[in-house]
Scaffold this motif. Structure first.
Motif, PDB file in Angstrom:
ATOM      1  N   TRP A 136       1.147  -1.128  -0.117  1.00  0.00           N
ATOM      2  CA  TRP A 136       0.136   0.305   0.276  1.00  0.00           C
ATOM      3  C   TRP A 136       0.948   1.102  -0.013  1.00  0.00           C
ATOM      4  N   ASP A 137       0.689   1.910  -0.474  1.00  0.00           N
ATOM      5  CA  ASP A 137       1.362   3.321  -0.654  1.00  0.00           C
ATOM      6  C   ASP A 137       0.479   4.035   0.295  1.00  0.00           C
ATOM      7  N   PHE A 138       1.502   4.470   0.970  1.00  0.00           N
ATOM      8  CA  PHE A 138       0.421   5.419   2.544  1.00  0.00           C
ATOM      9  C   PHE A 138      -0.336   6.797   2.389  1.00  0.00           C
ATOM     10  N   GLU A 139       0.629   7.479   1.451  1.00  0.00           N
ATOM     11  CA  GLU A 139       0.313   8.888   1.389  1.00  0.00           C
ATOM     12  C   GLU A 139      -0.937   8.894   0.156  1.00  0.00           C
ATOM     13  N   GLU A 140      -0.545   8.247  -0.578  1.00  0.00           N
ATOM     14  CA  GLU A 140      -2.175   7.630  -1.882  1.00  0.00           C
ATOM     15  C   GLU A 140      -3.725   6.693  -1.154  1.00  0.00           C
ATOM     16  N   LYS A 141      -2.971   6.275  -0.269  1.00  0.00           N
ATOM     17  CA  LYS A 141      -3.556   5.160   0.511  1.00  0.00           C
ATOM     18  C   LYS A 141      -4.848   5.112  -0.716  1.00  0.00           C
ATOM     19  N   LYS A 142      -3.797   3.250  -1.067  1.00  0.00           N
ATOM     20  CA  LYS A 142      -4.182   2.418  -1.993  1.00  0.00           C
ATOM     21  C   LYS A 142      -3.288   1.618  -2.298  1.00  0.00           C
ATOM     22  N   MET A 143      -3.531   0.617  -2.585  1.00  0.00           N
ATOM     23  CA  MET A 143      -2.795  -0.371  -4.121  1.00  0.00           C
ATOM     24  C   MET A 143      -2.340  -0.443  -4.862  1.00  0.00           C
ATOM     25  N   ILE A 144      -0.522  -0.615  -4.896  1.00  0.00           N
ATOM     26  CA  ILE A 144       0.139  -0.433  -5.658  1.00  0.00           C
ATOM     27  C   ILE A 144       0.735  -2.142  -6.429  1.00  0.00           C
ATOM     28  N   HIS A 145       0.805  -2.826  -4.937  1.00  0.00           N
ATOM     29  CA  HIS A 145       1.148  -4.451  -6.223  1.00  0.00           C
ATOM     30  C   HIS A 145       0.574  -5.418  -4.525  1.00  0.00           C
ATOM     31  N   LYS A 146      -0.145  -6.516  -5.558  1.00  0.00           N
ATOM     32  CA  LYS A 146      -0.757  -7.175  -4.963  1.00  0.00           C
ATOM     33  C   LYS A 146       0.494  -9.073  -5.748  1.00  0.00           C
ATOM     34  N   MET A 147       1.164  -9.434  -4.711  1.00  0.00           N
ATOM     35  CA  MET A 147       1.748 -10.362  -4.513  1.00  0.00           C
ATOM     36  C   MET A 147       1.625 -11.719  -4.409  1.00  0.00           C
ATOM     37  N   VAL A 148       1.288 -12.842  -5.142  1.00  0.00           N
ATOM     38  CA  VAL A 148       1.153 -13.735  -5.092  1.00  0.00           C
ATOM     39  C   VAL A 148       2.204 -14.848  -5.109  1.00  0.00           C
ATOM     40  N   LEU A 149       2.834 -15.510  -3.795  1.00  0.00           N
ATOM     41  CA  LEU A 149       3.540 -16.407  -4.506  1.00  0.00           C
ATOM     42  C   LEU A 149       3.341 -17.614  -3.520  1.00  0.00           C
ATOM     43  N   HIS A 150       3.160 -17.487  -1.913  1.00  0.00           N
ATOM     44  CA  HIS A 150       3.199 -18.714  -0.242  1.00  0.00           C
ATOM     45  C   HIS A 150       2.034 -18.807  -0.585  1.00  0.00           C
TER      46      HIS A 150
END
Length: 500
Positions: A86-100
């Motif tokens: 999450w980008d703290f200033e923009e309050k939005k998600m910037i990456h979704k990382m799926v592996l585990h």
């Protein structure tokens, strides 16, 4: 269909170890609540919600400058668990990382914020390094032992530590060959399950908290050797969280609910206070005061002298019922194991708490005029309380059976549903015994008027018609029955192969 917008939450996910964080701006508390990440503004007393997870959040990490927040989750067996950046200033998600697989156990940012380290749970055991710019993995390796916590060195972007079940390793990232090189710390005959750890600011020593309630000091500068352990009397139920004080001592959170100040040189206990629930998180504010989160969903502010003030509190077990009074929509009552609480839903503040230890409140309702909180309990009793004072008004003993039942559907026992008539003269209750009972309520006495026996399983819900002539009850046996409250006979029935 428009998506419902989350406006307010009451609670704190205290079961997430090290889940409570203070943002580097010193104005924002960050903590998980279910699948939502909450950013609580300490100055404005306002909340912002970061939503996206489809499972409960299991770990949280904040980068050194506070630019990024990472959160990992748990999902169903056989599925992969996601990490959100999450980008703290923009309050939005910037990456979704799926592996585990199944669960993300722990997360940590590198000091320069270019890399993220993640560890999977016991069904995965993989260690992965992620590139923050692209959101893609750089390299990874499978650990031979279960990793429970991890941290980067304070002054190195390519060296980190993992600890867990009988394991403490220092890893070096080989970016050129995309490989991870490990070195075991030499602990001798000491075997511990490490639950939390803290590096000294100069990276010379590592302090580890364990499930056995003692701490270890391990040298990190040069040979990775075990130095010493303590205290002499271990902290009951293990050490769950660690933080440094301004004077260089160690603040250790225990599974027994104690917050302990330990001398960093010999782990001698200097001071200890008791909090409500196991202390799962400790985070510092301006290097002097602290916030402590417990497993019973309580957040405390802790002064340098260990004086505490309550910041947030909520139910720590399942919530069995939520009800509005008929006269306002700003107040709700909730019930759970051991207590009933009244909340102001606009401000998210607790108004009244009614506690009965070692019992579970299964259901709660307000009388129509708002003068009573009527509740059903696991000991088979109906209790009425004053909504402003929380004072006990009356008790109906043995309202429903709790013994002698061949089979109980569901997980609730005793009185499982309760409703008040609109004239405030009667209370209709249902129980795990499958019976529906009508009670005449007076100032000095409460009398059984009728027992309606037709359901074969637990009663889950009761609703009374506006004119008090009929009520309808829903049960686990797949039936909804309409009862005549004047003749106390069945008027109608609806049945299906399901649970109502």
């Amino acid at each position: 269909m428009a998506k419902l917008q989350l406006e307010n939450v009451i609670g704190f996910g205290g079961d997430v170890q090290e889940g409570l964080k203070v943002h580097p701006d010193q104005k924002t508390l960050i903590y998980p609540l279910g699948s939502t990440l909450v950013l609580h503004d300490l100055v404005k007393d306002d909340d912002i919600f970061l939503e996206g997870h489809n499972g409960p959040i299991t770990c949280v990490a904040v980068s050194s400058s506070g630019k990024y927040i990472a959160s990992g989750q748990k999902t169903h067996m056989g599925f992969k668990a996601a990490i959100y950046i999450w980008d703290f200033e923009e309050k939005k998600m910037i990456h979704k990382m799926v592996l585990h697989k199944v669960k993300v156990q722990s997360l940590c940012f590198s000091p320069n914020e270019q890399y993220l380290l993640s560890i999977g749970g016991q069904d995965d055991n993989n260690i992965t390094i992620w590139d923050m710019e692209s959101g893609k993995p750089i390299c990874g390796k499978t650990s031979s032992n279960l990793g429970l916590c991890t941290t980067f060195f304070n002054h190195s972007n390519d060296t980190f530590i993992t600890a867990g079940k009988y394991m403490l390793k220092v890893w070096t990232i080989d970016f050129k060959n995309r490989n991870l090189i490990s070195e075991d710390c030499r602990l001798g005959q000491v075997k511990r399950v490490i639950t939390c750890m803290k590096l000294t600011p100069d990276d010379d020593f590592l302090f580890c908290g364990t499930t056995s309630g003692d701490m270890m000091c391990v040298q990190m500068d040069g040979p990775k050797n075990f130095k010493y352990s303590g205290p002499k009397q271990p902290i009951p139920r293990g050490i769950l969280s660690l933080e440094f004080t301004a004077k260089g001592n160690i603040l250790a959170g225990g599974g027994d609910g104690t917050l302990n100040v330990l001398d960093a040189d010999d782990f001698r206990r200097k001071k200890s206070i008791k909090l409500k629930g196991p202390v799962t998180s400790i985070t510092t504010v301006n290097g002097s005061s602290f916030y402590a989160g417990t497993g019973q969903s309580v957040i405390y502010h802790v002064s340098p002298k260990l004086d505490t003030s309550l910041i947030k509190s909520c139910h720590s077990e399942r919530i069995n019922d939520v009800v509005y009074p008929g006269l306002t929509s700003e107040v709700i009552a909730t019930c759970s194991e051991g207590n009933i609480r009244l909340w102001n839903v606009i401000k998210g503040k607790e108004l009244v708490r009614i506690q009965l230890p070692n019992l579970e409140c299964n259901c709660v309702t307000f009388s129509t005029d708002g003068s009573q909180i009527i509740s059903g309990w696991s000991d088979g009793k109906i209790r009425s309380f004053g909504p402003q004072s929380g004072k006990l008004l009356y008790v109906i003993n043995s309202a429903h059976k709790i013994t002698g039942q061949k089979k109980i559907s569901g997980t609730l026992l005793g009185v499982t549903a309760v409703a008040s008539t609109h004239n405030n003269k009667f209370v209709v209750s249902g129980g795990s015994d499958g019976q529906v009972r009508v009670w005449a309520i007076g100032y000095d006495s409460q009398q059984l008027v009728a027992t309606l026996k037709e359901h074969k399983s637990t009663i889950n819900s009761i609703a009374v018609r506006q004119d008090d002539s009929e009520c309808i009850t829903a049960s686990d046996d797949g039936s909804c029955i309409v009862w005549n409250l004047e003749r106390y006979v069945r008027s109608n029935i609806l049945s299906s192969r399901t649970y109502f």
